[in-house]
Design an enzyme around this catalytic site. Structure first.
Site, PDB file in Angstrom:
ATOM      1  N   HIS A 217       0.823  -1.210   0.000  1.00  0.00           N
ATOM      2  CA  HIS A 217       0.000   0.000   0.000  1.00  0.00           C
ATOM      3  C   HIS A 217       0.854   1.255   0.000  1.00  0.00           C
ATOM      4  O   HIS A 217       0.707   2.145   0.817  1.00  0.00           O
ATOM      5  CB  HIS A 217      -0.969  -0.021   1.183  1.00  0.00           C
ATOM      6  CG  HIS A 217      -1.978  -1.093   1.030  1.00  0.00           C
ATOM      7  ND1 HIS A 217      -1.806  -2.343   1.567  1.00  0.00           N
ATOM      8  CD2 HIS A 217      -3.136  -1.119   0.349  1.00  0.00           C
ATOM      9  CE1 HIS A 217      -2.821  -3.086   1.230  1.00  0.00           C
ATOM     10  NE2 HIS A 217      -3.652  -2.382   0.489  1.00  0.00           N
TER      11      HIS A 217
ATOM     12  N   HIS B 133      -1.683   2.256  -6.475  1.00  0.00           N
ATOM     13  CA  HIS B 133      -1.965   0.825  -6.482  1.00  0.00           C
ATOM     14  C   HIS B 133      -3.466   0.605  -6.535  1.00  0.00           C
ATOM     15  O   HIS B 133      -4.248   1.547  -6.443  1.00  0.00           O
ATOM     16  CB  HIS B 133      -1.377   0.138  -5.245  1.00  0.00           C
ATOM     17  CG  HIS B 133      -2.026   0.562  -3.973  1.00  0.00           C
ATOM     18  ND1 HIS B 133      -1.696   1.734  -3.336  1.00  0.00           N
ATOM     19  CD2 HIS B 133      -3.010  -0.005  -3.243  1.00  0.00           C
ATOM     20  CE1 HIS B 133      -2.441   1.864  -2.253  1.00  0.00           C
ATOM     21  NE2 HIS B 133      -3.249   0.823  -2.169  1.00  0.00           N
TER      22      HIS B 133
ATOM     23  N   ASP C 170      -6.610  -1.628  -4.806  1.00  0.00           N
ATOM     24  CA  ASP C 170      -7.075  -2.525  -3.745  1.00  0.00           C
ATOM     25  C   ASP C 170      -8.250  -3.325  -4.271  1.00  0.00           C
ATOM     26  O   ASP C 170      -9.216  -2.769  -4.783  1.00  0.00           O
ATOM     27  CB  ASP C 170      -7.547  -1.735  -2.516  1.00  0.00           C
ATOM     28  CG  ASP C 170      -6.399  -1.208  -1.682  1.00  0.00           C
ATOM     29  OD1 ASP C 170      -5.355  -1.872  -1.647  1.00  0.00           O
ATOM     30  OD2 ASP C 170      -6.554  -0.148  -1.070  1.00  0.00           O
TER      31      ASP C 170
ATOM     32  N   HIS D 100      -9.485  -6.707   0.205  1.00  0.00           N
ATOM     33  CA  HIS D 100      -8.672  -5.910   1.138  1.00  0.00           C
ATOM     34  C   HIS D 100      -9.510  -5.388   2.308  1.00  0.00           C
ATOM     35  O   HIS D 100      -9.018  -5.274   3.424  1.00  0.00           O
ATOM     36  CB  HIS D 100      -8.011  -4.757   0.392  1.00  0.00           C
ATOM     37  CG  HIS D 100      -7.161  -3.895   1.261  1.00  0.00           C
ATOM     38  ND1 HIS D 100      -6.001  -4.341   1.846  1.00  0.00           N
ATOM     39  CD2 HIS D 100      -7.304  -2.607   1.651  1.00  0.00           C
ATOM     40  CE1 HIS D 100      -5.481  -3.365   2.568  1.00  0.00           C
ATOM     41  NE2 HIS D 100      -6.242  -2.306   2.456  1.00  0.00           N
TER      42      HIS D 100
END
Length: 86
Positions: free
Chosen positions: A45, A49, A51, A55
């Site tokens: 993280h 990025h 997720d 997550h």
């Protein structure tokens, strides 16, 4: 030009302040190795990025449950968002 990612370095803050970035030379021709090689270490993280739902939700999909075609986009939007330190 619009960059869709940012350069990572030791000043890049990881999500939640946990972990850190490091760039370490692990092979060097100058030291007699057959090649130059670097190891990059940082939390998942850090920086730009994606997720997956997993997550935040144990019943959500993880990244490996999406095909490569899922990530192809025809209509891309860029959100310019500035954050100031408190």
């Amino acid at each position: 030009m619009i960059f869709l990612s940012h350069i990572l370095d030791e000043h890049t803050p990881p999500y939640g302040g946990k972990g850190s970035y490091s760039l370490d030379k692990i092979n060097s021709i100058d030291s007699g190795d057959t090649s130059n090689s670097t190891q990059v270490t940082f939390p998942a993280h850090t920086g730009t990025h994606i997720d997956a739902p997993y997550h935040f939700d144990v019943s959500g999909n993880s990244i490996d449950q999406y095909s490569a075609e899922f990530w192809l986009c025809k209509n891309v939007f860029v959100i310019d968002y500035s954050v100031e330190k408190e």
